[in-house]
Design a protein around this motif. Structure first.
Motif, PDB file in Angstrom:
ATOM      1  N   UNK B 173       3.886  41.285  32.123  1.00  0.00           N
ATOM      2  CA  UNK B 173       4.218  39.903  32.477  1.00  0.00           C
ATOM      3  C   UNK B 173       3.027  39.210  33.145  1.00  0.00           C
ATOM      4  N   UNK B 174       2.144  39.987  33.773  1.00  0.00           N
ATOM      5  CA  UNK B 174       0.930  39.395  34.370  1.00  0.00           C
ATOM      6  C   UNK B 174       0.066  38.762  33.282  1.00  0.00           C
ATOM      7  N   UNK B 175      -0.029  39.442  32.156  1.00  0.00           N
ATOM      8  CA  UNK B 175      -0.834  38.887  31.054  1.00  0.00           C
ATOM      9  C   UNK B 175      -0.217  37.595  30.524  1.00  0.00           C
ATOM     10  N   UNK B 176       1.116  37.539  30.530  1.00  0.00           N
ATOM     11  CA  UNK B 176       1.785  36.315  30.045  1.00  0.00           C
ATOM     12  C   UNK B 176       1.472  35.153  30.974  1.00  0.00           C
ATOM     13  N   UNK B 177       1.627  35.370  32.272  1.00  0.00           N
ATOM     14  CA  UNK B 177       1.437  34.254  33.200  1.00  0.00           C
ATOM     15  C   UNK B 177      -0.040  33.849  33.255  1.00  0.00           C
ATOM     16  N   UNK B 178      -0.950  34.816  33.147  1.00  0.00           N
ATOM     17  CA  UNK B 178      -2.377  34.448  33.126  1.00  0.00           C
ATOM     18  C   UNK B 178      -2.680  33.608  31.891  1.00  0.00           C
ATOM     19  N   UNK B 179      -2.161  34.040  30.761  1.00  0.00           N
ATOM     20  CA  UNK B 179      -2.374  33.281  29.523  1.00  0.00           C
ATOM     21  C   UNK B 179      -1.821  31.857  29.673  1.00  0.00           C
ATOM     22  N   UNK B 180      -0.638  31.756  30.255  1.00  0.00           N
ATOM     23  CA  UNK B 180      -0.018  30.442  30.431  1.00  0.00           C
ATOM     24  C   UNK B 180      -0.872  29.549  31.332  1.00  0.00           C
ATOM     25  N   UNK B 181      -1.376  30.118  32.424  1.00  0.00           N
ATOM     26  CA  UNK B 181      -2.208  29.327  33.341  1.00  0.00           C
ATOM     27  C   UNK B 181      -3.483  28.863  32.617  1.00  0.00           C
ATOM     28  N   UNK B 182      -4.033  29.742  31.806  1.00  0.00           N
ATOM     29  CA  UNK B 182      -5.205  29.354  31.021  1.00  0.00           C
ATOM     30  C   UNK B 182      -4.898  28.203  30.075  1.00  0.00           C
ATOM     31  N   UNK B 183      -3.732  28.275  29.442  1.00  0.00           N
ATOM     32  CA  UNK B 183      -3.354  27.224  28.488  1.00  0.00           C
ATOM     33  C   UNK B 183      -3.000  25.917  29.194  1.00  0.00           C
ATOM     34  N   UNK B 184      -2.371  26.030  30.361  1.00  0.00           N
ATOM     35  CA  UNK B 184      -1.976  24.817  31.090  1.00  0.00           C
ATOM     36  C   UNK B 184      -3.138  24.222  31.876  1.00  0.00           C
ATOM     37  N   UNK B 185      -4.053  25.051  32.340  1.00  0.00           N
ATOM     38  CA  UNK B 185      -5.120  24.785  33.325  1.00  0.00           C
ATOM     39  C   UNK B 185      -4.547  24.754  34.741  1.00  0.00           C
ATOM     40  N   UNK B 186      -5.455  24.791  35.715  1.00  0.00           N
ATOM     41  CA  UNK B 186      -5.050  24.932  37.126  1.00  0.00           C
ATOM     42  C   UNK B 186      -4.242  23.750  37.634  1.00  0.00           C
ATOM     43  N   UNK B 187      -4.313  22.630  36.933  1.00  0.00           N
ATOM     44  CA  UNK B 187      -3.527  21.467  37.370  1.00  0.00           C
ATOM     45  C   UNK B 187      -2.471  21.098  36.341  1.00  0.00           C
ATOM     46  N   UNK B 188      -2.332  21.917  35.305  1.00  0.00           N
ATOM     47  CA  UNK B 188      -1.517  21.535  34.155  1.00  0.00           C
ATOM     48  C   UNK B 188      -0.029  21.413  34.403  1.00  0.00           C
ATOM     49  N   UNK B 189       0.454  22.053  35.479  1.00  0.00           N
ATOM     50  CA  UNK B 189       1.885  21.964  35.779  1.00  0.00           C
ATOM     51  C   UNK B 189       2.098  21.285  37.130  1.00  0.00           C
ATOM     52  N   UNK B 190       1.115  20.522  37.590  1.00  0.00           N
ATOM     53  CA  UNK B 190       1.216  19.877  38.901  1.00  0.00           C
ATOM     54  C   UNK B 190       2.509  19.099  39.038  1.00  0.00           C
ATOM     55  N   UNK B 191       3.179  19.323  40.151  1.00  0.00           N
ATOM     56  CA  UNK B 191       4.423  18.625  40.510  1.00  0.00           C
ATOM     57  C   UNK B 191       5.599  18.988  39.599  1.00  0.00           C
ATOM     58  N   UNK B 192       5.402  19.908  38.661  1.00  0.00           N
ATOM     59  CA  UNK B 192       6.457  20.232  37.693  1.00  0.00           C
ATOM     60  C   UNK B 192       7.157  21.549  38.029  1.00  0.00           C
ATOM     61  N   UNK B 193       8.350  21.693  37.463  1.00  0.00           N
ATOM     62  CA  UNK B 193       9.021  22.988  37.457  1.00  0.00           C
ATOM     63  C   UNK B 193       8.643  23.700  36.166  1.00  0.00           C
ATOM     64  N   UNK B 194       8.425  25.006  36.241  1.00  0.00           N
ATOM     65  CA  UNK B 194       8.254  25.825  35.038  1.00  0.00           C
ATOM     66  C   UNK B 194       9.566  26.573  34.829  1.00  0.00           C
ATOM     67  N   UNK B 195      10.184  26.349  33.676  1.00  0.00           N
ATOM     68  CA  UNK B 195      11.465  27.010  33.387  1.00  0.00           C
ATOM     69  C   UNK B 195      11.235  28.028  32.280  1.00  0.00           C
ATOM     70  N   UNK B 196      11.444  29.309  32.606  1.00  0.00           N
ATOM     71  CA  UNK B 196      11.146  30.376  31.657  1.00  0.00           C
ATOM     72  C   UNK B 196      12.409  30.847  30.941  1.00  0.00           C
TER      73      UNK B 196
END
Lengths: 162, 417
Positions: B173-196
């Motif tokens: 699951x660490x690889x999934x979240x790292x990949x997601x952060x890479x795809x979103x970028x460090x500000x890509x989910x700012x102020x948002x909820x992430x619903x998995x």
């Protein structure tokens, strides 16, 4: 008028005030280490009324409120960025440090330029060019106008809560 | 009216049936967490605000973890101030050496599905692993909650992340979240909820979900949310109710973005120095020599993480020039890993097993690095200067990738058992 100190994108809270200084008993004792890893002379050169200007996502990372607090303690009038990380943004408003979202500014100004901020007009002016800023939501504007959450709660105003 | 998970949760909490993304609501706080670095500041603000008692002492949890055991002369002062605060305003819950705050909040049963929780730490997003809305705040806001039990929040927009399929054996699951952060970028989910959601997420342990919720903040997210299920209820020690399982985003709800991954196509990745969103496949980084490995933290210091590392290191030795530091996330994790032989394997391979706590992750103790050194670490941040000087290179990885690097003395792909 104040001078611009310009920083990059994704400036994190460790860069604003590193964790080894968080144990100092007061913000006054921490403030000389602000931005130390990015600009070792920042705290010595910044004057009351100066501005911090940055790109996207300013203040990302930790929840440490000392990050906006050291900037306020150094007399920084406002931080003007393309965008802010949310915890930094709330913390800044809560301690009465204006944090202004201004999308067009960052790409057109340089370190050391003089800037003027009008909170009432919602604009910043550099070299005669006026840049419009994004308004705060009314909730946050009320807290900021009262000088922060502490002042807001102690002022007997219900507005910060309901 | 169709709604996202966070909209449903906040509607229930506030009683505002129409609450939707963008609205400002006043949340009723179910629990708060304060850790040792910020307790002196929280206490000062609380008293400056003129409060004389806590809104509900039972809802206040104080955890000493960043400074335990003390490594600098100033550290014990924080614990003295914390103890005095607890004595004066308690009884509150105090943990003096039981583990990392984010591990304890769910492990010790302080957070239940549907709760609203705030903490003085950005990784408070972790409790979304059990379907709670939890987020980090500063000490001034914490002080105001201690007095009022309330906090205003803007109902966040939601980014939906759907992961389906079976993960390859060396991907976690660490690889999934790292990949997601890479795809979103460090500000890509700012102020948002992430619903998995998705079958991969449903198959996951709560511990694995915790890893993902923990790192949501690294993409700027306000919170991360997983719909409670049987595993959640079991972990939290409660009966699963319809109210809990109803905490699920509706298909027709408004999502500002939907991201889908096919689990079988994911690969081991690392976040490269010094930004959390500089994600590259481990295969491209192979061969880089390392000086140290850190396995621990609220991101990946749980039993399954230590077991994943032990599976890689069983019968092997850590490379002679590498220091492997293993820090269980809590005393319970430590004892469980001791009992099932995991610590035996790790220590036998040459690991230094440290006391539970934040340890090296916050750069204060237990393995500080210096100029030119390179570390592979399982925690959540590789910021400049986080684990020592600003010339330390930090690679963030899964426990299996970290353990494989420790054995090889360089970055290598973890074995696919």
């Amino acid at each position: 008028m104040g001078k611009i100190f310009r920083f990059h994108t994704d400036v994190d809270t460790d860069q604003i005030i590193a964790s080894q200084y968080l144990l100092y008993p007061t913000v006054e004792e921490m403030k000389s280490h602000a931005f130390e890893s990015l600009d070792a002379d920042f705290a010595a050169r910044v004057q009351p009324g100066d501005y911090v200007v940055a790109g996207e996502n300013f203040g990302c990372g930790s929840s440490r409120e000392q990050a906006p607090a050291v900037l306020k303690a150094l007399g920084v009038r406002a931080v003007v960025a393309k965008s802010f990380a949310r915890i930094f943004f709330r913390n800044a408003i809560n301690i009465g440090l204006p944090v202004i979202v201004c999308k067009p500014l960052y790409d057109h100004v340089s370190q050391g330029e003089e800037m003027e901020l009008s909170l009432d007009e919602g604009t910043v002016t550099v070299n005669g060019t006026v840049y419009p800023c994004t308004k705060l939501n009314p909730y946050m504007q009320t807290i900021l106008n009262q000088g922060g959450l502490l002042a807001s709660l102690n002022g007997g105003e219900e507005s910060a809560w309901e | 009216m169709a709604a996202t998970m966070i909209e449903k949760l906040l509607r229930r909490n506030t009683g505002v049936e129409t609450a939707k993304a963008g609205d400002i609501v006043t949340a009723n706080v179910d629990r708060v967490m304060i850790h040792d670095i910020f307790i002196p500041f929280v206490k000062d603000k609380f008293e400056e605000m003129g409060f004389t008692r806590l809104w509900d002492p039972d809802k206040v949890v104080l955890i000493y973890d960043h400074l335990v055991p003390a490594s600098q002369l100033d550290d014990p002062r924080h614990h003295r101030i914390g103890d005095a605060f607890a004595d004066k305003y308690g009884p509150i819950h105090v943990h003096r050496s039981d583990g990392i705050c984010h591990q304890l909040m769910t492990e010790a049963g302080y957070v239940k599905p549907g709760d609203v929780v705030f903490g003085t730490d950005s990784h408070t997003t972790t409790y979304g692993c059990v379907g709670a809305f939890s987020s980090g705040i500063g000490y001034t806001e914490m002080a105001s909650i201690l007095g009022t039990g309330k906090l205003w929040v803007r109902v966040p927009e939601t980014i939906r992340v759907i992961v389906d399929g079976t993960l390859p054996p060396n991907v976690s699951s660490k690889d999934i979240i790292l990949r997601l952060i890479g795809d979103l970028t460090a500000a890509g989910a700012s102020y948002c909820a992430l619903e998995f959601s998705g079958s991969t997420v449903e198959e996951m342990t709560v511990a694995s979900r915790m890893t993902m919720a923990n790192m949501a903040i690294e993409a700027g997210a306000k919170c991360a949310l997983f719909t409670p299920d049987e595993k959640t209820a079991d972990y939290c020690g409660v009966a699963l109710t319809e109210e809990m399982t109803a905490l699920r985003g509706d298909e027709e709800a408004h999502y500002i973005r939907t991201i889908r991954y096919q689990a079988d196509q994911l690969v081991p990745v690392m976040a490269c120095p010094s930004q959390v969103d500089q994600i590259r496949p481990v295969a491209e980084l192979e061969g880089r020599e390392i000086d140290q490995v850190f396995i621990g933290s609220c991101t990946n210091g749980r039993l399954e993480d230590l077991m994943a590392a032990a599976a890689v290191l069983k019968g092997k030795k850590v490379a002679p020039f590498v220091k492997l530091i293993v820090t269980p996330a809590s005393r319970k994790v430590y004892l469980d890993a001791l009992e099932n032989g995991t610590l035996d394997i790790l220590a036998g391979a040459g690991a230094v097993i440290t006391h539970p706590g934040c340890g090296l992750c916050c750069g204060r103790t237990g393995g500080i690095l210096t100029d030119g050194e390179r570390v592979v670490a399982t925690n959540n941040r590789n910021f400049l200067g986080r684990m020592g000087t600003s010339k330390v290179e930090i690679y963030l990885a899964s426990p299996a990738s970290a353990a494989a690097a420790a054995a090889a003395g360089k970055i290598v792909l973890p074995p696919a058992f």
